[in-house]
Design an enzyme around this catalytic site. Structure first.
Site, PDB file in Angstrom:
ATOM      1  N   GLU A 261      10.919  34.689  18.547  1.00 12.19           N
ATOM      2  CA  GLU A 261      10.934  34.985  17.111  1.00 12.19           C
ATOM      3  C   GLU A 261       9.822  34.228  16.386  1.00 12.19           C
ATOM      4  OE1 GLU A 261      12.903  37.288  15.633  1.00 12.19           O
ATOM      5  OE2 GLU A 261      13.605  37.742  17.647  1.00 12.19           O
ATOM      6  N   TRP A 264       6.725  36.189  17.117  1.00 11.96           N
ATOM      7  CA  TRP A 264       6.669  37.389  16.254  1.00 11.96           C
ATOM      8  C   TRP A 264       6.074  37.026  14.896  1.00 11.96           C
ATOM      9  CZ3 TRP A 264       6.788  42.440  16.576  1.00 11.96           C
ATOM     10  CH2 TRP A 264       7.485  43.084  17.601  1.00 11.96           C
ATOM     11  N   TRP A 292       7.798  61.427   0.653  1.00 12.10           N
ATOM     12  CA  TRP A 292       9.037  60.693   0.429  1.00 12.10           C
ATOM     13  C   TRP A 292       9.901  61.385  -0.622  1.00 12.10           C
ATOM     14  CZ3 TRP A 292       9.479  57.140   4.047  1.00 12.10           C
ATOM     15  CH2 TRP A 292       8.340  56.492   4.537  1.00 12.10           C
ATOM     16  N   ASN A 327      19.748  38.902  10.224  1.00  9.38           N
ATOM     17  CA  ASN A 327      18.551  39.550  10.810  1.00  9.38           C
ATOM     18  C   ASN A 327      18.824  40.979  11.284  1.00  9.38           C
ATOM     19  OD1 ASN A 327      17.826  36.927  10.438  1.00  9.38           O
ATOM     20  ND2 ASN A 327      17.344  36.485  12.563  1.00  9.38           N
ATOM     21  N   TRP A 345       9.029  52.905   2.317  1.00 11.29           N
ATOM     22  CA  TRP A 345       9.348  51.557   2.812  1.00 11.29           C
ATOM     23  C   TRP A 345       8.825  50.462   1.881  1.00 11.29           C
ATOM     24  CZ3 TRP A 345       5.028  48.580   3.811  1.00 11.29           C
ATOM     25  CH2 TRP A 345       3.812  49.258   4.000  1.00 11.29           C
ATOM     26  N   TRP A 368       9.122  45.658   7.941  1.00 11.44           N
ATOM     27  CA  TRP A 368       9.365  46.933   7.254  1.00 11.44           C
ATOM     28  C   TRP A 368       8.554  48.054   7.907  1.00 11.44           C
ATOM     29  CZ3 TRP A 368      12.799  49.023   4.050  1.00 11.44           C
ATOM     30  CH2 TRP A 368      13.677  48.161   3.388  1.00 11.44           C
TER      31      TRP A 368
END
Length: 435
Positions: A261, A264, A292, A327, A345, A368
């Site tokens: 993590e 990341w 959208w 999370n 988004w 996202w």
């Protein structure tokens, strides 16, 4: 009249600690007394929407703690509420500055800000020195064999691990040089009311403790939202109240999944650095053509946690009440907004940026885009979370849901605002049109 003695400045930003701080070490070793400085940046604060913004209260508390630590060393911290340019114009008038030390920040605004300050100081003959402290590896540290940045996480992670040497995560012994802080005392510094904010009591809940038991079982329990099984250290990495080196040391010793993590986080930071267009639009530019729905009423219900999908609603209510969201639930709630409601988004990204105390631009944007399928290392666009199967898998006994949605199961709980099966096919159609 300037103080005749030459002094250096250490500019605190996203590294709000005295110990294990690389830029501060170089400042304290420089041979001149060091004046600590922090700037509540008007350029940033003016964009915040909530007067009780949790992060501002958290930073203010942290500066107070720094001030108390420095007072014990017969030193202090100069705190400004202004633009960085105005603060440095004032500082260059007030002191005989030789050099300003700080740690690098990789966000687009921060890079522009630092370049401006560097030019301002250069005109005065003052050196501006930046150091890597916010990450273990940054900028061009981890590149492919052809010299290009990685855009897929797993090869990046493998290179990160193979590049790492013990010195990269060794604790920096700043404390050995604390005698080199400039000896001075400041009577007052800007309070929250002067800056247009009010104190948020939840700032006191951000506990800076590495809970080793949680990290030991992180890989087994991290996806279960009803458990207190995540480290909740994001806010401390975001503002540097905890060193990334310390976190990496613990990850190596105790849990490789937790360490992943941290990697990341660095992956998304280097994506933002090399591909700054992701801040305003999709990494995969073909997805800028998605049509959208962007239904404002549905978006409002998502924000309020009133979608009729209990796992989504529980997450949104946890976020609104605490400034944190589990999370796994972040992914479920984000997927619901984008793939069920077909809402851009960026709307969700902005709402998380407003509400999350551990908001970090690169990670928020990267995650996202991962969920939306528009990012570099994204989930394929046809991977759509089913909120019901996710709930059965991760909150089968409704413990998390009942905590945050007490009216669930009663007539007071709202109906579903959309049919997941119908939404699924609409989303596939909208994405296919861009491929």
């Amino acid at each position: 009249m300037k103080n005749k003695e030459e002094v250096n400045i250490f500019w605190f930003r996203r590294d709000l600690r005295l110990k294990d701080n690389r830029g501060l070490l170089f400042a304290l070793q420089s041979g001149r007394p060091v004046i600590p400085v922090f700037i509540f940046d008007k350029n940033i604060l003016s964009k915040l929407q909530d007067e009780d913004d949790l992060r501002v209260s958290f930073i203010h508390d942290t500066i107070k703690e720094l001030k108390e630590e420095l007072n014990k060393l017969s030193s202090d911290i100069l705190v400004f509420h202004s633009t960085p340019e105005a603060a440095y114009k004032e500082l260059t008038k007030r002191y005989n500055l030789a050099e300003v030390f700080t740690n690098e920040d990789y966000e687009p605004y921060a890079i522009k800000r630092d370049n401006k300050i560097e030019q301002l100081l250069k005109k005065e003959g003052i050196k501006f020195s930046r150091y890597k402290d916010h990450c273990i590896f940054a900028k061009d540290d981890i590149l492919k064999e052809d010299g290009k940045p990685y855009v897929v996480y797993t090869p990046f992670k493998n290179k990160w691990l193979s590049t790492l040497a013990p010195k990269d995560i060794a604790t920096i012994e700043t404390h050995k040089y604390f005698n080199n802080f400039h000896k001075f005392k400041i009577k007052s510094y800007p309070n929250l009311e002067e800056m247009g904010f009010i104190y948020n009591e939840k700032a006191k809940d951000q506990v800076k403790t590495i809970k080793r038991k949680i990290i030991d079982s992180y890989d087994q329990n991290r996806d279960i939202p009803a458990l207190d099984a995540t480290s909740k250290l994001g806010v401390h990495l975001r503002f540097g109240t905890l060193s990334p080196r310390k976190c990496a040391q613990v990850g190596f010793k105790r849990n490789q999944v937790w360490l992943s993590e941290l990697i990341w986080r660095e992956f998304f930071i280097q994506i933002m650095y090399h591909f700054p267009h992701v801040i305003n639009g999709p990494f995969r530019e073909k997805y800028s053509q998605i049509k959208w729905n962007n239904n404002k009423k549905q978006f409002k219900k998502w924000c309020e946690g009133k979608t009729g999908y209990p796992i989504v609603d529980a997450g949104m209510r946890e976020l609104n009440e605490t400034g944190y969201m589990h999370n796994r639930v972040r992914m479920i709630a984000a997927s619901f907004l984008v793939k069920d409601l077909l809402i851009d988004w960026r709307w969700g990204e902005e709402y998380f940026a407003r509400k999350l105390n551990d908001f970090e631009l690169a990670s928020n944007n990267g995650n996202w885009q991962w969920v939306a399928g528009t990012g570099c290392d994204a989930a394929p666009y046809f991977r759509i979370f089913n909120p019901y199967t996710q709930q059965k898998k991760f909150d089968p006994n409704f413990k998390y849901i009942k905590k945050w949605v007490p009216e669930y199961g009663t007539s007071e709980y709202p109906d579903e605002i959309i049919d997941h099966k119908i939404a699924y096919h609409q989303t596939l159609k909208a994405y296919k049109a861009c491929n």
